[in-house]
Design a protein around this motif. Structure first.
Motif, short mmCIF file in Angstrom:
data_model
loop_
_atom_site.label_atom_id
_atom_site.label_comp_id
_atom_site.label_asym_id
_atom_site.label_seq_id
_atom_site.Cartn_x
_atom_site.Cartn_y
_atom_site.Cartn_z
N SER A 255 0.42 0.60 14.40
CA SER A 255 -0.75 0.65 13.54
C SER A 255 -2.06 0.90 14.30
CB SER A 255 -0.77 -0.70 12.72
OG SER A 255 -1.96 -0.59 11.95
N ALA A 256 -2.64 1.89 13.72
CA ALA A 256 -3.94 2.51 14.19
C ALA A 256 -5.04 1.23 13.52
CB ALA A 256 -4.53 3.70 13.19
N ASN A 257 -4.74 0.34 12.71
CA ASN A 257 -5.47 -0.84 12.33
C ASN A 257 -5.14 -1.89 13.22
OD1 ASN A 257 -7.04 0.25 9.91
ND2 ASN A 257 -4.73 0.77 9.33
N GLY A 258 -4.25 -1.80 13.96
CA GLY A 258 -3.85 -2.96 14.78
C GLY A 258 -5.27 -3.76 15.61
N ARG B 165 -4.14 8.36 2.18
CA ARG B 165 -4.63 7.72 1.10
C ARG B 165 -4.01 6.22 1.02
NH1 ARG B 165 -1.18 11.89 -2.70
NH2 ARG B 165 -2.26 13.55 -1.43
N LYS B 166 -2.85 5.91 1.67
CA LYS B 166 -2.34 4.81 1.96
C LYS B 166 -3.23 3.95 2.80
CE LYS B 166 -0.08 1.89 4.96
NZ LYS B 166 -0.34 1.49 6.39
N ASN B 167 -3.85 4.48 3.60
CA ASN B 167 -4.90 3.62 4.61
C ASN B 167 -5.92 3.32 3.80
OD1 ASN B 167 -5.39 2.60 7.33
ND2 ASN B 167 -6.93 4.09 7.60
N VAL B 168 -6.54 4.01 2.72
CA VAL B 168 -7.75 3.54 2.03
C VAL B 168 -7.25 2.19 1.55
CG1 VAL B 168 -9.00 4.16 0.17
CG2 VAL B 168 -8.50 5.94 1.69
N VAL C 132 9.98 3.76 6.57
CA VAL C 132 8.43 3.46 6.82
C VAL C 132 8.08 2.28 7.78
CG1 VAL C 132 6.15 3.06 5.97
CG2 VAL C 132 8.27 4.32 4.69
N ASP C 133 8.78 1.17 7.74
CA ASP C 133 8.63 0.01 8.49
C ASP C 133 8.47 0.15 10.25
OD1 ASP C 133 7.92 -2.70 9.10
OD2 ASP C 133 9.84 -3.49 8.78
N GLY C 134 7.41 -0.07 10.66
CA GLY C 134 7.45 -0.27 12.38
C GLY C 134 7.10 1.24 12.85
N ARG C 135 7.04 2.22 12.00
CA ARG C 135 6.92 3.65 12.48
C ARG C 135 5.48 3.98 12.27
NH1 ARG C 135 12.32 6.79 11.88
NH2 ARG C 135 13.61 5.01 11.07
N PRO C 136 4.90 4.93 13.17
CA PRO C 136 3.64 5.35 12.91
C PRO C 136 3.34 6.05 11.51
CG PRO C 136 4.44 6.24 15.00
CD PRO C 136 5.60 5.61 14.24
N ARG C 137 2.22 5.90 11.14
CA ARG C 137 1.89 6.66 9.60
C ARG C 137 2.38 7.78 9.25
NH1 ARG C 137 -4.26 6.66 8.84
NH2 ARG C 137 -4.12 4.68 9.83
N ALA D 62 0.81 -1.45 0.10
CA ALA D 62 -0.10 0.01 0.00
C ALA D 62 1.04 1.11 0.19
CB ALA D 62 -0.91 0.17 1.07
N TRP D 63 2.10 1.36 0.74
CA TRP D 63 2.82 2.30 0.98
C TRP D 63 3.61 2.49 -0.68
CZ3 TRP D 63 2.60 6.04 3.83
CH2 TRP D 63 2.20 5.82 5.10
N THR D 64 3.83 1.35 -1.15
CA THR D 64 4.49 1.47 -2.70
C THR D 64 3.63 2.19 -3.67
OG1 THR D 64 5.75 -0.50 -2.02
CG2 THR D 64 5.83 0.14 -4.21
O1 LIG Z 1 -1.16 3.06 8.99
P1 LIG Z 1 -1.37 2.32 10.09
O2 LIG Z 1 -2.22 1.01 10.09
O3 LIG Z 1 -1.59 3.12 11.32
O4 LIG Z 1 0.16 1.73 10.50
C1 LIG Z 1 1.25 2.23 10.75
C2 LIG Z 1 2.45 1.59 10.31
O5 LIG Z 1 2.14 0.26 11.26
C3 LIG Z 1 3.31 -0.60 11.31
O6 LIG Z 1 3.21 -1.76 11.97
C4 LIG Z 1 3.86 -0.98 9.80
O7 LIG Z 1 5.12 -1.44 9.79
C5 LIG Z 1 3.93 0.37 9.07
O8 LIG Z 1 4.25 -0.12 7.77
C6 LIG Z 1 2.69 1.15 8.98
O9 LIG Z 1 2.87 2.19 8.22
#
Ligand SMILES: O=P(O)(O)OC[C@H]1O[C@@H](O)[C@H](O)[C@@H](O)[C@@H]1O
Length: 285
Positions: free
Chosen positions: A142-145, A102-105, A62-67, A29-31
């Motif tokens: 991730s807020a989608n966690g 945008r990425k979140n969509v 990007v990996d692991g960081r907040p959006r 999605a990021w790409t």
């Molecule tokens: O956009 P989200 O769902 O809040 O996630 C934030 C980040 O969550 C991390 O777990 C992912 O490694 C990242 O790629 C992502 O950008």
């Protein structure tokens, strides 16, 4: 116990890429998002189009960081600064938050269409940790966690959760800062030194190191074992199941024939203990 030093009584698991196979969904999605942005910008400025690299660009920035941190860090690497905007910016806004949204969509579409795959070795490990009485929390940027955890059916094994929504509400800094892992340890009622961090992201193992956690397990899904070690992992595995049959950590031995190794990532010796300078490791039990 379970490949961890004797002083560890709690596990703090990252989600995307450690428990669930969603790091690659985020990455895709990021790409797509960054490439659309960069293409448009190249057309507008006449500068050459250099696409986002899902290898180094994703793992470094990007990996692991907040959006929003991911957007800011990657764009800064290309010398691009956007206005910050706010988290409820529409997805077409040319702001840090707009690009993130945008990425979140795209991410949500993917999750809706394809669901969430777990790593079977991680589920085995979670079950073993539960049976062994280790405390267990998930710590994700991730807020989608919450949605991903629910879709994966992992709720029964996790006693506490720190996610992107909680971090924002409480003003916790994202990985590589240790704040969210420290919050996870606090929720479980353990000191950082008693907790092991399980992370696949470079920013995540760095957060584990920065927080003074008892053990940092780097989970190498993409062939970056050396970078994981350099950023703070005490040990690197390609699958959590490798830890199940291991002797207690801290014996300083190398193991190569680990059970449950992912065949996709079979690259010879995959489990190596690292004795970080200045860190006092127990000899195991
Ligand atoms: O956009 P989200 O769902 O809040 O996630 C934030 C980040 O969550 C991390 O777990 C992912 O490694 C990242 O790629 C992502 O950008």
């Amino acid at each position: 116990m379970l490949g961890l030093p004797a002083h560890v009584t709690a596990c703090l698991f990252d989600l995307d890429g450690v428990l669930t196979q969603t790091a690659r969904v985020h990455n895709a999605a990021w790409t797509e998002t960054f490439n659309a942005f960069l293409r448009q910008r190249a057309t507008a400025t006449g500068e050459p189009y250099r696409p986002f690299d899902p290898g180094p660009d994703y793992h470094r920035y990007v990996d692991g960081r907040p959006r929003a941190d991911g957007v800011r860090a990657f764009l800064a690497s290309r010398g691009i600064v956007l206005p910050e905007g706010t988290p409820d910016d529409p997805p077409d806004a040319d702001t840090v938050n707009g690009v993130g949204n945008r990425k979140n969509v795209l991410l949500r579409e993917q999750l809706r269409t394809n669901g969430v795959d777990v790593y079977p070795g991680s589920v085995r490990y979670l079950k073993a940790a539960t049976a062994a009485g280790l405390r267990r929390a998930v710590v994700t940027a991730s807020a989608n966690g919450p949605a991903v955890i629910a879709a994966a059916g992992l709720e029964p094994y996790l006693e506490a959760r720190v996610d992107g929504l909680l971090a924002r509400a409480e003003g916790l800094r994202g990985k590589p800062h240790p704040d969210t892992f420290l919050a996870g340890a606090k929720l479980l009622g353990v000191a950082p030194a008693q907790a092991a961090v399980f992370e696949d992201a470079l920013a995540g193992v760095a957060a584990g190191r920065a927080g003074g956690f008892g053990y940092v397990v780097g989970v190498d899904r993409v062939g970056q074992a050396d970078e994981l070690r350099a950023h703070g992992a005490d040990v690197v595995v390609t699958d959590l199941a490798e830890l199940l049959d291991r002797e207690p950590a801290g014996l300083g031995r190398e193991s190569t024939g680990a059970a449950g190794r992912s065949s996709r990532l079979d690259r010879g010796p995959v489990v190596r203990d690292r004795k970080p300078a200045g860190r006092d490791r127990e000899a195991g039990a």
